[in-house]
Scaffold this motif. Sequence first.
Motif, PDB file in Angstrom:
ATOM      1  N   PRO A 163       0.506  -1.308  -0.239  1.00  0.00           N
ATOM      2  CA  PRO A 163       0.006   0.011   0.134  1.00  0.00           C
ATOM      3  C   PRO A 163       0.768   0.864  -0.249  1.00  0.00           C
ATOM      4  N   TYR A 164       2.009   1.038   0.589  1.00  0.00           N
ATOM      5  CA  TYR A 164       2.584   2.667   0.621  1.00  0.00           C
ATOM      6  C   TYR A 164       4.683   2.081   0.247  1.00  0.00           C
ATOM      7  N   ILE A 165       4.708   2.032  -0.429  1.00  0.00           N
ATOM      8  CA  ILE A 165       6.190   1.519  -1.418  1.00  0.00           C
ATOM      9  C   ILE A 165       6.982   3.763  -0.941  1.00  0.00           C
ATOM     10  N   SER A 166       8.397   2.829  -0.634  1.00  0.00           N
ATOM     11  CA  SER A 166       8.766   3.979   0.653  1.00  0.00           C
ATOM     12  C   SER A 166       9.816   4.597   0.228  1.00  0.00           C
ATOM     13  N   SER A 167      10.635   3.170  -1.171  1.00  0.00           N
ATOM     14  CA  SER A 167      11.999   3.842  -1.565  1.00  0.00           C
ATOM     15  C   SER A 167      11.851   2.082  -2.814  1.00  0.00           C
ATOM     16  N   ASP A 168      13.131   1.961  -4.097  1.00  0.00           N
ATOM     17  CA  ASP A 168      13.117   1.373  -4.728  1.00  0.00           C
ATOM     18  C   ASP A 168      13.654  -0.266  -3.471  1.00  0.00           C
ATOM     19  N   ALA A 169      14.232   0.234  -2.999  1.00  0.00           N
ATOM     20  CA  ALA A 169      14.918  -1.485  -2.319  1.00  0.00           C
ATOM     21  C   ALA A 169      14.122  -1.771  -1.932  1.00  0.00           C
ATOM     22  N   GLN A 170      12.313  -1.394  -1.333  1.00  0.00           N
ATOM     23  CA  GLN A 170      11.840  -2.438  -0.481  1.00  0.00           C
ATOM     24  C   GLN A 170      10.739  -2.429  -1.347  1.00  0.00           C
ATOM     25  N   TYR A 171      10.671  -1.544  -2.588  1.00  0.00           N
ATOM     26  CA  TYR A 171      10.114  -3.226  -3.701  1.00  0.00           C
ATOM     27  C   TYR A 171      10.922  -4.312  -4.473  1.00  0.00           C
ATOM     28  N   GLU A 172      12.077  -3.487  -4.067  1.00  0.00           N
ATOM     29  CA  GLU A 172      12.815  -5.038  -4.774  1.00  0.00           C
ATOM     30  C   GLU A 172      12.631  -5.956  -4.654  1.00  0.00           C
ATOM     31  N   ASN A 173      12.441  -5.678  -3.055  1.00  0.00           N
ATOM     32  CA  ASN A 173      13.680  -6.916  -1.757  1.00  0.00           C
ATOM     33  C   ASN A 173      12.350  -6.655  -0.870  1.00  0.00           C
ATOM     34  N   PRO A 174      11.016  -6.466  -0.553  1.00  0.00           N
ATOM     35  CA  PRO A 174      10.265  -6.062   0.725  1.00  0.00           C
ATOM     36  C   PRO A 174      10.255  -7.197   1.487  1.00  0.00           C
ATOM     37  N   LYS A 175      10.593  -6.488   3.004  1.00  0.00           N
ATOM     38  CA  LYS A 175      10.915  -7.886   3.893  1.00  0.00           C
ATOM     39  C   LYS A 175      10.241  -6.183   5.180  1.00  0.00           C
ATOM     40  N   PHE A 176       9.245  -7.187   6.065  1.00  0.00           N
ATOM     41  CA  PHE A 176       9.177  -6.679   6.707  1.00  0.00           C
ATOM     42  C   PHE A 176       9.011  -7.146   8.060  1.00  0.00           C
TER      43      PHE A 176
END
Length: 807
Positions: free
Chosen positions: A252-265
């Motif tokens: 729902p919110y993409i904070s950076s390219d890195a989050q989209y490329e490797n989304p781990k929370f």
Amino acid sequence: MKNLIKYTMGALAAGVMMTACSPEKFDGADPNGIPSVSGVDFSISVDQETNQMIANYTPQPGTYPIWIINGNTYSTLQEVGFQNPEAGTYTIDMKLGNRNGFSQGVISKTFTFNETKIDYSADFRRICDKEWRIANKEQGHLGCGPAGTAATEWWSAAPNDKKDFGVYDDRITFTATTRKGGSYTYNAGADGNTYVNKGVTKWNTQNDNADVDVAVGNQTSSWSFEIYDWEDAEGNVTKQTYIQLADNTAFPYISSDAQYENPKFRIETLTATKLVLVYDAPDRGIAWRYILTSAPDERLVEEQGFDANSDFNLWKGITPNATFYFNPGWGTERTGEMEAGYTGGNNDYTVTVPDACSDRWQAQFHLHTDLNLKAGTNYDFSVIFNADKDIDGVTVKLTDEADADAIIDVADVNLKAGQDIVFWQSDIAGKDLSKVKLVFDFGHATGATKINVSNVVIKDHANDDGTIVSGGGEEGEKPVMDWNYESGANLWKAVDDGTVASEFAYWFADDSWTQITSPVCTHSGDTYELTMPDGIGGSQWQGQFHIDTKLTASASKAYNFYCVLEADNDCAGVTFKLTDGGDSNFLLEERIPVKADEPLIVKREGLTLKDGADADQLRMFFDFGGTPAGTHVKISKIYLEEAVVLNYDDASNLWKGVDDGSVKSTFAYWFANDAWTELANQPVATRNGDTVELTLPEGMGGSQWQGQFHIDTELTAKANKEYHFQVVVTADADCPGVTIKLTDSGDSNFFCEGRHDIKADEPYTFTLKNATLKEGTDASALRLFFDFGGSTPGTKVKISKIVFKEA
């Protein structure tokens, strides 16, 4: 799930798997025939999916292997298996044996399980097969801060902070198809947009100066629970549980390219309805916080108004004609200036007040329609304002072109800069109004001000658009766990301590009423825990658990019963029954729904035995029929006491001495405005018999501690004694969150400190029983303290029938 390795369920038990073989005949030992391991080898296979190792050796005739795993002799079979959920490197040794003895040498090997295997079934029940969304009504639903923190220090979103972006209508779902994960779906919502941070380059938005919406689209991907190292802000490294999405997966919110490329929370919280995730940027420059909810998206009228998009909305589809009147200070009329600043359409209107005004009706905005209302029909109304400056005393008037009659005419709507302010009224008596006119006045604007007026709703009250309306059916103040479990008056504590005998009993059945394997309850201190078995039926009485005791109860007495029940899944109805061993002579029998991860506080007072006969063996009975299999239930703080009736005129009431003057007392006050400046016009309380009265002053603030009143006495209390306390508070207007605190003069050594909602003209009785002083020291001068911060100025308050006595 933070600070330590927190695995959801118990690890799989380590074990050994052996295959059978036949023993050889033994005719006597020959020391010269001891076997050698020279030139001998064995094979190992490791299954990383199940953390299982299998070793195999094909022995020469007359010999057999002796397997030693991690220093423990396990088997003498040809094949040996070992399984352990814990990641790590393990050793396996093999000696050879025969009829003459064991080899002197040993063959040693190591094998590694790459990751710890965890049973995620409980977490799957919490997260899977439901829609999750950003919890837009919650403070801090989005936030950011330093890496290695909870990500709230730098920014924390206010409720609905990002309502103008495509974030709150997004939905994500998780399903379980593997041991630790499965399928993930992202739905971009009705607007089809995804909210992304400035600087994200994936959709050519890197040159934007602010966050933007982009059309990422819906997506199906994969996810899993993973255990990763996490470094906190102080450099401490611990194992944490994460949600790992597949590479290049939307959120729902993409904070950076890195989050989209490797989304781990990192998972900070996971319950059946709340999921708190934190994303740490790989360069550790920032961390982002997300709070999601799967709770029903209830529409509360005070938060959103009635549903403007509902077909019940009579205003829906109307294109009103707008007119204005602007005459600041009653000088020169400047209506044209106000008209020039107007834009409107599709139930969304923006008007600008060009200059400061000084009186009602100096800045009027009218919306003219062909809508007709009629007498004999009751109506609901709502509208949402958002102004760029504070304005007090806004007028809302629902009338017609004749302007001779109105069903709404108020002039006390206060707008706060930048905030959505919902004005609503429900169940309004209708009148015959032809060509309805909606009038607003902003005559108390303090300067040039832009006001947005939107989501106008007028509807027949009989038509339910799904909006939840406060009042007229609300549940009232929720019970709280305020009893003293350790009190000597608690009869049940002897059961928990074991000084009164008790035993557990069960009867669980499937939907066909065939008995199934029952769970096993564990008991520690004041807490009982059990997990619902597979196959439990969906009907009442198909999940019975009871605690049979030797406690007795008298038919001539009344009893109070309290307890707390928690479950990690919704329970459609849990039966509570406190009864004699014969079942029909009960004190309590009630079925109550339980919400996942929300403690249910059960407080029932004045209970008497139904059959009017003494009970010689009380049984506390619970039925969980209809509860989902695997649900973990915790029952705690069970409290049973003989009911105590508090009477103001009782001779043991110590407070009567305060009221009659035999115990010295004084009144004290501290009332302040919103700026925390003490008011010059402090109230003056009066006492008449058992009643103290005061009127809340004009100008008092809206926060706790801005309306303090206390009665300072010379009553004393002992730390080694228990006391009962009761007070009745009545007000002629609603008083939300009134603080009631009974304390020593030093303020920290108190019996109680809590906030209570008091309804207009409804006497509110607060009762506290078997209370002890918090700090465990004697009190030399008791103070009864009230705080009315947030209540309406001018409210008349009565405090009466105060009881304070030894238990």
